[in-house]
Design a protein around this motif. Sequence first.
Motif, PDB file in Angstrom:
ATOM      1  N   GLY A   1       3.843 -53.207 -41.606  1.00 16.32           N
ATOM      2  CA  GLY A   1       4.612 -52.645 -42.720  1.00 16.32           C
ATOM      3  C   GLY A   1       5.045 -51.218 -42.527  1.00 16.32           C
ATOM      4  N   SER A   2       4.470 -50.519 -41.548  1.00 17.15           N
ATOM      5  CA  SER A   2       4.877 -49.164 -41.223  1.00 17.15           C
ATOM      6  C   SER A   2       4.774 -48.234 -42.425  1.00 17.15           C
ATOM      7  N   SER A   3       5.787 -47.387 -42.633  1.00 17.07           N
ATOM      8  CA  SER A   3       5.702 -46.361 -43.675  1.00 17.07           C
ATOM      9  C   SER A   3       5.608 -46.951 -45.077  1.00 17.07           C
ATOM     10  N   TYR A   4       6.056 -48.194 -45.270  1.00 16.86           N
ATOM     11  CA  TYR A   4       5.913 -48.819 -46.587  1.00 16.86           C
ATOM     12  C   TYR A   4       4.435 -48.965 -46.944  1.00 16.86           C
ATOM     13  N   SER A   5       3.662 -49.533 -46.031  1.00 17.29           N
ATOM     14  CA  SER A   5       2.231 -49.723 -46.294  1.00 17.29           C
ATOM     15  C   SER A   5       1.509 -48.386 -46.385  1.00 17.29           C
ATOM     16  N   TYR A   6       1.875 -47.429 -45.511  1.00 13.71           N
ATOM     17  CA  TYR A   6       1.206 -46.136 -45.524  1.00 13.71           C
ATOM     18  C   TYR A   6       1.471 -45.405 -46.840  1.00 13.71           C
ATOM     19  N   ALA A   7       2.720 -45.453 -47.322  1.00 16.98           N
ATOM     20  CA  ALA A   7       3.052 -44.794 -48.578  1.00 16.98           C
ATOM     21  C   ALA A   7       2.391 -45.496 -49.758  1.00 16.98           C
ATOM     22  N   TYR A   8       2.271 -46.817 -49.708  1.00 15.57           N
ATOM     23  CA  TYR A   8       1.643 -47.573 -50.792  1.00 15.57           C
ATOM     24  C   TYR A   8       0.180 -47.178 -50.944  1.00 15.57           C
ATOM     25  N   ALA A   9      -0.480 -46.926 -49.828  1.00 14.01           N
ATOM     26  CA  ALA A   9      -1.900 -46.585 -49.886  1.00 14.01           C
ATOM     27  C   ALA A   9      -2.148 -45.117 -50.200  1.00 14.01           C
ATOM     28  N   THR A  10      -1.175 -44.253 -49.971  1.00 13.74           N
ATOM     29  CA  THR A  10      -1.423 -42.820 -50.111  1.00 13.74           C
ATOM     30  C   THR A  10      -0.642 -42.151 -51.236  1.00 13.74           C
TER      31      THR A  10
END
Length: 264
Positions: free
Chosen positions: A112-121
């Motif tokens: 998911g790249s930046s989508y997953s990283y932004a969702y978690a942070t």
Amino acid sequence: MLDQGAPPHNGQPAAPPSLGVGARLMRRKPVELLVAEGGRGDGGSLRRSLGLWQLTMISIGATLGTGIFVVLGEAVPKAGPAVTLSFVIAGLTALFSALSYAELAGTIPVSGSSYSYAYATMGELIAWICGWCLMLEYGVSVAAVAVGWGEYLNELLDGTIGVTLPAALSAPPGDGGVFNLPALIVVLLAMAFLMGGARESARANTIMVVVKIAALVLFCAIGVQGFRSGNYENFMPLGMAGVSAAGATLFFSYIGFDAASTKK
């Protein structure tokens, strides 16, 4: 008087208060939940089909495809011979970005790249924006590569058999084209490869990357024999402004590291 902390008369605990719109937009998904959802498919676990080698080849293929064969023609008129410095600036910027991606990928080991990283942070709203930015990024890059491929095909046909496709069928709309047929063909071919399966398309990509690397090595071996120091005169025709503008254009060619974190 009833105790304020006592449960309702039916014995069921009170429902948690509903979140407001702002809280729902900024809510974050725990890393543990992201990892758990990443391992589930429809009724079972997803089978990992791409390994380190395949992901590395996908990243290299994305960089070589846009940076060497397409974007370079846009950067050279801005920087002149100093395009080498533009590559260094863009490469260093991409290096720090890639290190950040590597740390995030190790902390949040899901696709998911930046989508997953932004969702978690940072929350759901920022993740939604990042997801659509990824869609735009890949859409623009695919269009650029497809149009560039069409131009190379037209030049190949003209140089070998003397046939040139009409501009209406080979040029982008901004250059007088109506329908870019070669660009459509290369997109359909890529779609056919992808429909064959992730492992099969990764194998085809690896073969193409090896061919591109061999072509670049051959080009460098032949081109170095024609080196002339006089070609570096007027090294920065537009000064550092041209170098930085070309570096911003060339950064587009380094988005390959993002492809690895999207598919891992």
